[in-house]
Design an enzyme around this catalytic site. Structure first.
Site, short mmCIF file in Angstrom:
data_model
loop_
_atom_site.label_atom_id
_atom_site.label_comp_id
_atom_site.label_asym_id
_atom_site.label_seq_id
_atom_site.Cartn_x
_atom_site.Cartn_y
_atom_site.Cartn_z
N GLU A 52 0.82 -1.21 0.00
CA GLU A 52 0.00 0.00 0.00
C GLU A 52 0.86 1.26 0.00
O GLU A 52 0.54 2.24 -0.67
CB GLU A 52 -0.97 0.00 1.19
CG GLU A 52 -2.10 -1.01 1.06
CD GLU A 52 -2.97 -0.77 -0.16
OE1 GLU A 52 -2.97 0.36 -0.70
OE2 GLU A 52 -3.65 -1.72 -0.58
N TYR A 135 -6.10 6.85 4.05
CA TYR A 135 -6.29 5.85 3.02
C TYR A 135 -5.57 4.55 3.37
O TYR A 135 -6.16 3.46 3.34
CB TYR A 135 -5.78 6.35 1.65
CG TYR A 135 -5.57 5.18 0.74
CD1 TYR A 135 -6.65 4.55 0.14
CD2 TYR A 135 -4.30 4.61 0.57
CE1 TYR A 135 -6.48 3.41 -0.62
CE2 TYR A 135 -4.12 3.47 -0.19
CZ TYR A 135 -5.21 2.89 -0.78
OH TYR A 135 -5.05 1.75 -1.50
N ASP A 153 -9.63 5.77 -2.26
CA ASP A 153 -8.53 6.33 -3.03
C ASP A 153 -9.09 7.04 -4.26
O ASP A 153 -10.30 7.12 -4.43
CB ASP A 153 -7.53 5.24 -3.42
CG ASP A 153 -8.06 4.40 -4.56
OD1 ASP A 153 -9.29 4.30 -4.68
OD2 ASP A 153 -7.27 3.87 -5.34
#
Length: 306
Positions: A52, A135, A153
């Site tokens: 991520e 996020y 996102d």
DNA sequence: GATACGTGGCT
DNA sequence: TAGCCAAGTAT
């Protein structure tokens, strides 16, 4: 003005997009479920977290090889925490935004020192880690731990804007209304919610793309508010274009590239070669030192932080 | 809320 | 070709 489609439409959207995802999801290694995880020595939540962070503002195609290398080098947070921060910066290569590497190292240290080496399955504790914002905390929560969090996102924002709101593009920055909409669309069931997050993101990334959306291939085209409205062009404010040539970012990138490629400390004279403007060069070198990306040594020598 | 922060592929 | 765009975060 939060758009909240009727519950029947939401359920139809769930069916459509989850079915599409099941049949079309890309085989990305960090998506392999825990039950099938093929690398017993690699900590899966850590693998998800690293993916991520690498994916922040960075395309999948450039992340995948780097992610494999990082998992070989540092299969757990403890492995990275034991390395020098400069090693993380060097192994970041040309992924961009190298502060992410430094923050990943700092996060690994925090996980080791404050969480016993175990990545916390808690959104607030995740977001307290360096380099982990709203996020990424939601994404790690959902994809590593199955937490029913709304992962919002730019792909999700764009897909949901078109599908539900009917706008061609989302606003330049995340709004409370978008977060509320993403929450409202989240399936109640925890595993389904995690799949839904991945599915909407995937739809935005490969079909409901920014520049040229592939509406003919979209499983939800019949349910899309933007298409229903005649696919109107964007009218609101456009994101300001990023300059590159001649910016401090370009100079910082050149300086750091020299240090990444050098086996040991380099003299200032080697750094002087990368940019003609001495004032800008020195300012950028100082900012890299300030950021902790470069370590100054005696006698005008510099290296990645040890 | 605006701004700074890398890099490379695509059109 | 110059600009757009990419799974954001920190200040």
């Amino acid at each position: 003005m939060t758009h909240r489609p009727p519950i029947g439409e939401v359920e139809a959207l769930h069916d459509t997009i989850l079915d599409w995802y099941d049949a079309n999801a890309r085989d990305l290694p960090w998506r392999i479920p825990a039950a099938d995880w093929p690398w017993p020595q690699v900590d899966r939540p850590w693998a998800v977290l690293v993916s991520e962070v690498m994916l922040q503002q960075t395309p999948v195609a450039r992340v995948e090889p780097m992610w494999h290398r990082w998992m070989q080098l540092w299969p757990t947070p403890a492995h990275l925490a034991a390395a020098a921060p400069g090693d993380a910066v060097r192994e970041w290569g040309r992924l961009g935004y190298p502060r992410r590497a430094l923050r990943l190292h700092a996060a690994a240290v925090a996980i080791r020192d404050e969480h016993g080496g175990v990545i916390p399955a808690d959104l607030q504790q995740l977001q307290a880690l360096p380099g982990i914002g709203g996020y990424t905390a939601a994404a790690v929560g959902a994809f590593a731990f199955g937490i029913r969090s709304a992962v919002v996102d730019v792909n999700v924002r764009r897909a949901e804007a078109r599908l539900v709101t009917g706008a061609a593009y989302p606003a330049p920055s995340l709004s409370a209304a978008e977060t509320a909409l993403a929450r409202a669309l989240l399936p109640l069931d925890e595993p389904a919610a995690a799949r839904w997050n991945a599915a909407v993101m995937e739809l935005g990334a490969v079909v409901c793309k920014a520049a040229r959306p592939l509406c003919a291939r979209c499983p939800a085209h019949a349910q899309c508010a933007w298409i229903r409205a005649g696919s109107p062009a964007h009218d609101g404010p456009r994101r300001a274009a990023q300059r590159w040539h001649g910016t401090d970012r370009q100079v910082r990138g050149k300086l750091l590239q020299v240090l990444r490629d050098a086996p040991a400390a380099v003299p200032r004279s080697a750094l002087d070669l990368v940019w003609p403007d001495a004032g800008q060069r020195d300012r950028c070198l100082a900012s890299l030192v300030e950021d902790g990306l470069v370590e100054p040594l005696p006698r005008e020598r510099f290296r990645l932080p040890g």
